[in-house]
Design a protein around this motif. Sequence first.
Motif, PDB file in Angstrom:
ATOM      1  N   ALA A   1      -0.867 112.060 -26.250  1.00  0.00           N
ATOM      2  CA  ALA A   1       0.263 112.099 -25.312  1.00  0.00           C
ATOM      3  C   ALA A   1       1.272 110.978 -25.571  1.00  0.00           C
ATOM      4  O   ALA A   1       2.438 111.099 -25.191  1.00  0.00           O
ATOM      5  CB  ALA A   1      -0.247 112.011 -23.869  1.00  0.00           C
ATOM      6  N   ARG A   2       0.838 109.891 -26.216  1.00  0.00           N
ATOM      7  CA  ARG A   2       1.734 108.761 -26.502  1.00  0.00           C
ATOM      8  C   ARG A   2       2.139 108.671 -27.980  1.00  0.00           C
ATOM      9  O   ARG A   2       2.852 107.773 -28.378  1.00  0.00           O
ATOM     10  CB  ARG A   2       1.056 107.443 -26.100  1.00  0.00           C
ATOM     11  CG  ARG A   2       1.029 107.196 -24.627  1.00  0.00           C
ATOM     12  CD  ARG A   2       0.730 105.755 -24.230  1.00  0.00           C
ATOM     13  NE  ARG A   2       0.602 104.730 -25.252  1.00  0.00           N
ATOM     14  CZ  ARG A   2       1.626 104.076 -25.850  1.00  0.00           C
ATOM     15  NH1 ARG A   2       2.863 104.376 -25.556  1.00  0.00           N
ATOM     16  NH2 ARG A   2       1.389 103.148 -26.765  1.00  0.00           N
ATOM     17  N   TRP A   3       1.648 109.596 -28.797  1.00  0.00           N
ATOM     18  CA  TRP A   3       1.857 109.490 -30.234  1.00  0.00           C
ATOM     19  C   TRP A   3       3.340 109.502 -30.618  1.00  0.00           C
ATOM     20  O   TRP A   3       3.795 108.673 -31.395  1.00  0.00           O
ATOM     21  CB  TRP A   3       1.079 110.588 -30.957  1.00  0.00           C
ATOM     22  CG  TRP A   3       1.067 110.386 -32.434  1.00  0.00           C
ATOM     23  CD1 TRP A   3       1.659 111.180 -33.376  1.00  0.00           C
ATOM     24  CD2 TRP A   3       0.447 109.327 -33.163  1.00  0.00           C
ATOM     25  NE1 TRP A   3       1.443 110.676 -34.639  1.00  0.00           N
ATOM     26  CE2 TRP A   3       0.692 109.528 -34.523  1.00  0.00           C
ATOM     27  CE3 TRP A   3      -0.291 108.205 -32.790  1.00  0.00           C
ATOM     28  CZ2 TRP A   3       0.230 108.664 -35.521  1.00  0.00           C
ATOM     29  CZ3 TRP A   3      -0.747 107.343 -33.780  1.00  0.00           C
ATOM     30  CH2 TRP A   3      -0.482 107.585 -35.113  1.00  0.00           C
ATOM     31  N   GLU A   4       4.099 110.417 -30.090  1.00  0.00           N
ATOM     32  CA  GLU A   4       5.524 110.502 -30.433  1.00  0.00           C
ATOM     33  C   GLU A   4       6.264 109.238 -30.010  1.00  0.00           C
ATOM     34  O   GLU A   4       7.086 108.712 -30.769  1.00  0.00           O
ATOM     35  CB  GLU A   4       6.166 111.744 -29.800  1.00  0.00           C
ATOM     36  CG  GLU A   4       7.625 111.931 -30.168  1.00  0.00           C
ATOM     37  CD  GLU A   4       7.887 112.107 -31.654  1.00  0.00           C
ATOM     38  OE1 GLU A   4       8.985 111.714 -32.118  1.00  0.00           O
ATOM     39  OE2 GLU A   4       7.017 112.637 -32.379  1.00  0.00           O
ATOM     40  N   THR A   5       5.978 108.740 -28.832  1.00  0.00           N
ATOM     41  CA  THR A   5       6.605 107.494 -28.372  1.00  0.00           C
ATOM     42  C   THR A   5       6.222 106.338 -29.285  1.00  0.00           C
ATOM     43  O   THR A   5       7.062 105.491 -29.620  1.00  0.00           O
ATOM     44  CB  THR A   5       6.177 107.193 -26.922  1.00  0.00           C
ATOM     45  OG1 THR A   5       6.589 108.282 -26.101  1.00  0.00           O
ATOM     46  CG2 THR A   5       6.792 105.909 -26.412  1.00  0.00           C
ATOM     47  N   HIS A   6       4.960 106.308 -29.717  1.00  0.00           N
ATOM     48  CA  HIS A   6       4.509 105.268 -30.640  1.00  0.00           C
ATOM     49  C   HIS A   6       5.311 105.325 -31.946  1.00  0.00           C
ATOM     50  O   HIS A   6       5.786 104.300 -32.437  1.00  0.00           O
ATOM     51  CB  HIS A   6       3.013 105.439 -30.917  1.00  0.00           C
ATOM     52  CG  HIS A   6       2.460 104.456 -31.885  1.00  0.00           C
ATOM     53  ND1 HIS A   6       2.297 103.126 -31.581  1.00  0.00           N
ATOM     54  CD2 HIS A   6       2.033 104.608 -33.169  1.00  0.00           C
ATOM     55  CE1 HIS A   6       1.802 102.494 -32.637  1.00  0.00           C
ATOM     56  NE2 HIS A   6       1.629 103.373 -33.604  1.00  0.00           N
TER      57      HIS A   6
END
Length: 154
Positions: free
Chosen positions: A54-59
């Motif tokens: 769920a946080r991969w793209e933001t990372h």
Amino acid sequence: MTGHPRASKAPKPAEAIAEGLDEAMIRRVVRRFYAMAREDEVIGPIFRKYVPDARWETHLEDIETFWCASLLSSRRYDGRPMPRHLAITELDDSHFMRWLALFRHTVTELCPPLTAALFIDRSERIANSFRINIAMHRGEDLVFQPPLKRETYP
């Protein structure tokens, strides 16, 4: 950091920019590297544990912004990556060596020579800084800490 004397000074960002370094190239490097890193047998488990889907793209966007700040002097990055890395208790030299090997492989494959050399120089400086800060945080003796060995990939 690698135990090998540097053959030459690292290129200046202006040299890499003249060679074609821009935000699009940084994005390609980050996307390719982290796609491979997430699946890597050594560093993949760390990424999957600490950066959920769920946080991969933001990372990835944060990392792209970081590299743009580092190489293109953009002022958009305002993150603090060290505290997050300090929290990864299982992080050790094997992870840094694999990260660097995979990163060298990626930039050598995707970038012109001066740009790849600049990325490599910065990545090694960053890894060494993180490694020293983590060791200090853990109370380790830094006097006898050997330099990281260069691991080949694959």
